[in-house]
Scaffold this motif. Structure first.
Motif, short mmCIF file in Angstrom:
data_model
loop_
_atom_site.label_atom_id
_atom_site.label_comp_id
_atom_site.label_asym_id
_atom_site.label_seq_id
_atom_site.Cartn_x
_atom_site.Cartn_y
_atom_site.Cartn_z
N ASN A 42 1.93 33.49 12.43
CA ASN A 42 1.45 32.63 11.34
C ASN A 42 2.09 33.03 10.00
N TRP A 43 2.14 34.33 9.75
CA TRP A 43 2.77 34.79 8.51
C TRP A 43 4.26 34.47 8.49
N VAL A 44 4.89 34.61 9.62
CA VAL A 44 6.33 34.30 9.72
C VAL A 44 6.55 32.82 9.46
N ALA A 45 5.73 31.97 10.07
CA ALA A 45 5.87 30.53 9.89
C ALA A 45 5.65 30.14 8.43
N LYS A 46 4.62 30.71 7.80
CA LYS A 46 4.36 30.40 6.40
C LYS A 46 5.56 30.78 5.52
N THR A 47 6.15 31.94 5.82
CA THR A 47 7.30 32.38 5.05
C THR A 47 8.48 31.44 5.24
N ALA A 48 8.75 31.06 6.48
CA ALA A 48 9.86 30.14 6.75
C ALA A 48 9.61 28.79 6.11
N ASN A 49 8.38 28.31 6.15
CA ASN A 49 8.07 27.02 5.51
C ASN A 49 8.21 27.10 4.00
N LEU A 50 7.84 28.23 3.41
CA LEU A 50 8.04 28.42 1.97
C LEU A 50 9.53 28.29 1.64
N LEU A 51 10.36 28.93 2.44
CA LEU A 51 11.80 28.93 2.18
C LEU A 51 12.41 27.55 2.36
N VAL A 52 12.00 26.85 3.42
CA VAL A 52 12.64 25.57 3.77
C VAL A 52 12.01 24.40 3.02
N HIS A 70 6.80 47.73 6.34
CA HIS A 70 5.40 47.33 6.12
C HIS A 70 5.17 46.09 6.98
N TRP A 71 3.92 45.79 7.28
CA TRP A 71 3.69 44.59 8.08
C TRP A 71 4.09 43.33 7.32
N GLN A 72 3.91 43.31 5.99
CA GLN A 72 4.34 42.14 5.23
C GLN A 72 5.87 42.04 5.21
N THR A 73 6.54 43.17 5.23
CA THR A 73 8.00 43.15 5.30
C THR A 73 8.46 42.53 6.61
N ALA A 74 7.75 42.81 7.69
CA ALA A 74 8.08 42.20 8.97
C ALA A 74 7.98 40.68 8.88
N ALA A 75 6.94 40.19 8.21
CA ALA A 75 6.77 38.74 8.06
C ALA A 75 7.89 38.13 7.23
N GLY A 79 10.60 35.68 8.80
CA GLY A 79 10.60 34.36 8.19
C GLY A 79 11.98 33.96 7.72
N CYS A 80 12.68 34.91 7.09
CA CYS A 80 14.06 34.64 6.64
C CYS A 80 14.97 34.35 7.83
N TRP A 81 14.85 35.16 8.87
CA TRP A 81 15.70 34.95 10.04
C TRP A 81 15.36 33.64 10.76
N SER A 82 14.08 33.27 10.75
CA SER A 82 13.70 31.99 11.37
C SER A 82 14.32 30.82 10.63
N ALA A 83 14.44 30.95 9.31
CA ALA A 83 15.05 29.91 8.49
C ALA A 83 16.57 30.03 8.43
N GLY A 145 2.26 25.92 5.95
CA GLY A 145 1.79 25.72 7.30
C GLY A 145 1.95 26.92 8.21
N ASP A 146 1.09 26.98 9.23
CA ASP A 146 1.08 28.09 10.17
C ASP A 146 2.08 27.92 11.31
N HIS A 147 2.81 26.83 11.32
CA HIS A 147 3.76 26.58 12.41
C HIS A 147 5.11 26.20 11.81
N PHE A 148 6.15 26.74 12.41
CA PHE A 148 7.51 26.44 12.00
C PHE A 148 8.37 26.37 13.25
N THR A 149 9.16 25.31 13.36
CA THR A 149 10.04 25.17 14.51
C THR A 149 11.40 25.76 14.15
N PRO A 150 11.74 26.92 14.76
CA PRO A 150 13.01 27.56 14.41
C PRO A 150 14.20 26.70 14.81
N TYR A 151 15.30 26.96 14.17
CA TYR A 151 16.53 26.27 14.52
C TYR A 151 16.96 26.69 15.93
#
Length: 229
Positions: A42-52, A70-75, A79-83, A145-151
């Motif tokens: 969920n945190w990863v998706a939110k980060t990717a959605n913020l970016l995109v 840190h756990w937030q660093t992981a997100a 998130g960056c790599w997902s985007a 959003g809590d969901h992000f469809t990766p490339y």
């Protein structure tokens, strides 16, 4: 060989999204934060959605991540790599920058289009005072959003990072279902404390300011199968 970090992450949590995937400790503050695969996703998706969605970042854009393990660093990283952003720690011009509150002065030497500061609060609380020229990452990311469809294909650096991670996982003897404890002060590279466990289907217990006297009991309590200290 896998060449898409987002796909590797998705595969790592697919079997049981509810199991603990990343359990962060900081022995200087007493913090313990446990994230299931679903929660981290969920945190990863939110980060990717913020970016995109908000920043309109495109595949191949660059992100500076001036954050400790840190756990937030992981997100942020996932998130960056997902985007499909290229993550860099080489000073220069970047499209977006994420910095720990303690590294804001360093971040000011970078040229970046968008800047986010992270307090790395144990409970992910908003910053009380946001540095000038920055937005508070936690406040901004929560609205996405809590969901992000990766490339379908990975970013430009995915294959190299995953090759390193797979080699490291093999070196450590990691297998699906294993649980790796990592001293992040000695091993701050995310290949060690994040990507190697993910490629192997293992979970991870990254520890900052690790107290050596606590390793044995923590390994037993967390059902650790391997230690990188």
């Amino acid at each position: 060989m896998a060449d898409n970090i987002a796909r590797v992450f998705a595969d790592a949590i697919a079997a049981d999204p509810t199991r603990p995937l990343l359990t962060w400790y900081d022995d200087a503050t007493g913090e313990r934060t446990e994230l299931s695969g679903a929660t981290l996703a969920n945190w990863v998706a939110k980060t990717a959605n913020l970016l995109v969605d908000e920043l309109a970042r495109q595949p191949g854009d660059t992100a500076a991540v001036l954050l400790p393990p840190h756990w937030q660093t992981a997100a942020v990283l996932l998130g960056c790599w997902s985007a499909k952003l290229t993550v860099t720690d080489t000073p220069g011009d970047v499209d977006v920058l994420f910095a720990a509150a303690g590294r804001v002065a360093e971040a000011d030497t970078w040229s970046a289009g968008d800047r986010y500061a992270l307090a790395l609060d144990p409970f992910a609380l908003p910053m009380r005072q946001v540095p000038a020229g920055f937005a508070d990452f936690v406040t901004e990311v929560r609205g996405h959003g809590d969901h992000f469809t990766p490339y379908p294909r990975g970013g430009p650096g995915d294959a190299e990072l995953l090759a390193r991670a797979a080699a490291r996982a093999t070196e450590l003897g990691l297998r699906p279902g294993d649980r790796l404890l990592v001293d992040t002060d000695r091993h701050p590279d995310p290949v060690d404390w994040l990507l190697a466990p993910l490629t192997a289907g293992a979970s991870v217990v990254p520890c900052g300011n690790l107290d050596p006297a606590r390793v044995r009991s923590r390994a037993a309590n967390e059902r650790v199968t391997s230690t990188l200290d």
